[in-house]
Structures are given as C-alpha cells and as structure tokens.
Scaffold this active site. Structure first.
Site, PDB file in Angstrom:
ATOM      1  N   PHE A 174      -1.300 113.091 -35.273  1.00  0.00           N
ATOM      2  CA  PHE A 174      -1.596 113.966 -36.400  1.00  0.00           C
ATOM      3  C   PHE A 174      -1.954 115.368 -35.942  1.00  0.00           C
ATOM      4  O   PHE A 174      -2.751 115.541 -35.009  1.00  0.00           O
ATOM      5  CB  PHE A 174      -2.808 113.454 -37.193  1.00  0.00           C
ATOM      6  CG  PHE A 174      -2.520 112.332 -38.132  1.00  0.00           C
ATOM      7  CD1 PHE A 174      -1.774 112.544 -39.282  1.00  0.00           C
ATOM      8  CD2 PHE A 174      -3.012 111.065 -37.880  1.00  0.00           C
ATOM      9  CE1 PHE A 174      -1.522 111.508 -40.162  1.00  0.00           C
ATOM     10  CE2 PHE A 174      -2.770 110.026 -38.750  1.00  0.00           C
ATOM     11  CZ  PHE A 174      -2.016 110.243 -39.901  1.00  0.00           C
ATOM     12  N   ASP A 175      -1.402 116.355 -36.607  1.00  0.00           N
ATOM     13  CA  ASP A 175      -2.078 117.645 -36.650  1.00  0.00           C
ATOM     14  C   ASP A 175      -3.257 117.459 -37.597  1.00  0.00           C
ATOM     15  O   ASP A 175      -3.183 116.644 -38.531  1.00  0.00           O
ATOM     16  CB  ASP A 175      -1.122 118.711 -37.182  1.00  0.00           C
ATOM     17  CG  ASP A 175      -1.856 119.973 -37.562  1.00  0.00           C
ATOM     18  OD1 ASP A 175      -2.530 120.533 -36.684  1.00  0.00           O
ATOM     19  OD2 ASP A 175      -1.774 120.378 -38.729  1.00  0.00           O
ATOM     20  N   CYS A 176      -4.318 118.191 -37.389  1.00  0.00           N
ATOM     21  CA  CYS A 176      -5.482 118.036 -38.265  1.00  0.00           C
ATOM     22  C   CYS A 176      -5.541 119.102 -39.352  1.00  0.00           C
ATOM     23  O   CYS A 176      -5.474 118.802 -40.541  1.00  0.00           O
ATOM     24  CB  CYS A 176      -6.776 118.055 -37.448  1.00  0.00           C
ATOM     25  SG  CYS A 176      -8.251 117.865 -38.482  1.00  0.00           S
ATOM     26  N   THR A 181      -2.991 119.573 -42.296  1.00  0.00           N
ATOM     27  CA  THR A 181      -2.448 118.254 -42.607  1.00  0.00           C
ATOM     28  C   THR A 181      -3.521 117.349 -43.187  1.00  0.00           C
ATOM     29  O   THR A 181      -3.349 116.765 -44.257  1.00  0.00           O
ATOM     30  CB  THR A 181      -1.851 117.613 -41.343  1.00  0.00           C
ATOM     31  OG1 THR A 181      -0.894 118.502 -40.766  1.00  0.00           O
ATOM     32  CG2 THR A 181      -1.181 116.285 -41.677  1.00  0.00           C
TER      33      THR A 181
END
Length: 276
Positions: free
Chosen positions: A14-16, A19
């Site tokens: 994941f990008d945080c 996102t």
C-alpha cells in the site's frame, strides 16, 4: 491493461497518504494559515494550492532524498512562503521557524478516509499487508495508530538499532496493526517514484515471506508515485481512483498501467470478498 484475479496475490503493498489517508485535505488545511497571509494565494482553490505545493515537494524529494519527510515538509513550507513573498512585493508577512515546523508536524492531523479501516480488516484476512510510504517513522507512528484503531499502539515496540532496518509490527505482542511490514522513505533511503523503494520492498518481501513479485499487488492512488514505477518493474497494481483527487495524476493521459480500478478501498475489499 491486463486483467487479473485478486485471488492470485499473497501480498499487497500500500501507498498510505492519498490511498489510506486523505493527505490532500490534510495538506490544504495545514497550508491555509500561510496562504491567507498573501494576496496572491488567499483566493487559491484547493486544487491550485495543492498543485503549487506538490511541485515544491517533488523538487525537494529529488534534490534531498535523505531528508526526513517531516523536515522536507518544513522546508517545502519555507520555499512556498519565499515564492509567495517574492510575488507579493507589497506583502510584509514574515513567517517564523515555528510556523514552518508546525506544517512539518501536521501529518499527525491528516485524516483517514472513512472506508479505510474496515477495508484493511477485510484485506488482512486474505493478504499480508505492507506499507511503502514517502514518510518518516515518527510521523507515520501517528497514522499507524489511526489505521490500527489502537491509540495505545507503540510507535516502535521493537528497538531498531540499525537506522536502515525495517519494522515488522506483527512481532509486537497484542498489536492490532493490520500490517506485516512497514517501510518508510527513512528505511529505504529513497522517495517514490525512485524505484529503490519498491525494489527494497520486493527484496524484503521475498526474504521475509517467501513471496515473489508475481504474487505482489501494489494498491495506490498516485499514478506518478506508485502505479507508473511499479509497472516499469513488472509489478501488478490496482488504482484507487479517489474522486476529486489532484495530486499524483501526472500520467493519467497515458496508456493505463494498472490492472484494476476502484474508487475506494472499500470497493476493492468488497470485490476481494466476492472473488473468494
């Protein structure tokens, strides 16, 4: 754009911010005191402010990849202020170092998207979840507590003697963290879209979990930071097309590089449950 089955993957990277967390609202709110000080920026729309900010941020990330993200934000605030002051000859607004640092520390206040936490609880049942983010450890600790819905979560329950060591939060007793691995720019020494961050993540995932890149799925909102560089490395991706987003869409007009698209993470989690 090739079709994929979400059931074919074992790990999600994941990008945080953008996102899972609403960095655009967080940044715009934190920028407001600065923008209000200058006539040229006082009437900027949210999109105008974010585009001006992101150009400064990207330039600093390229020039100073070793700068911690909280310090990079502080410097970006300074550079943006200097530019506004130069454009407004009549303005006499002088900002203090404390005001710049306050913006650098604003990550702790950036909100989480309302669908994120429930979606993470669904996805952690089916995948190992990994964070790869352009942030520093101390700043991410605040967001990590929110994503884990655990205000007592220790930022780093296991000492990290090596400044380049990664964090495996699953070994923390009674942790409610949904993540099996957290990598920040402080850990990888590179800001996305520099491929060194993703290559580091893939290597650790292979070594720690025994999962090759063909079973790794990148899930992100930013085409510029995540989807495009992942595609170049042959890693499949899902675009979380957060509606109304401004930043990270520089390559939107190009041929799609993602394999699936959802407007929210909750929508993706529902699709995963349906497939399985």
């Amino acid at each position: 754009m090739s079709e994929i089955s979400l059931a074919d993957f074992k790990v999600i990277i994941f990008d945080c911010y953008a996102t899972l967390a609403d960095w655009e609202s967080g940044i715009f709110t934190a920028l407001h005191p600065l923008l209000a000080r200058f006539p040229s920026s006082a009437t900027w729309t949210k999109n105008e402010a974010l585009l001006a900010f992101t150009e400064v941020e990207k330039d600093l990330e390229r020039k100073e990849p070793g700068l911690l993200y909280c310090d990079l934000l502080t410097r970006a605030h300074e550079v943006l202020a200097e530019g506004l002051r130069d454009n407004d000859a009549s303005a006499s607004a002088n900002l203090t170092a404390a005001e710049h640092r306050a913006f650098g520390a604003s990550i702790k206040d950036w909100p989480i998207f309302p669908d994120t936490c429930d979606a993470l609880r669904v996805l952690e049942k089916h995948y190992k979840l990994v964070i790869l983010s352009n942030v520093d450890r101390a700043s991410f600790a605040h967001t990590h507590a929110k994503l884990s819905q655990d205000t007592d979560l220790a930022p780093y329950a296991v000492p990290v003697p090596n400044p380049n060591a990664h964090w495996l939060p699953q070994i923390t007793p009674n942790s409610r963290s949904p993540f099996s691995l957290i990598l920040t720019a402080q850990d990888t020494g590179a800001y996305k879209p520099d491929p060194r961050g993703m290559l580091s993540a893939l290597e650790i995932i292979q070594n720690e979990f025994g999962v090759g890149k063909d079973q790794v799925l990148v899930v992100a909102q930013s085409l510029y930071h995540d989807i495009e560089p992942s595609s170049k490395l042959g890693v499949s991706s899902v675009w979380i097309d957060r509606q109304g987003a401004t930043m990270g869409l520089e390559t939107l007009s190009e041929a799609p590089k993602w394999s699936k698209r959802f407007e929210t993470l909750g929508e993706m989690a529902a699709a995963v449950e349906a497939e399985r």
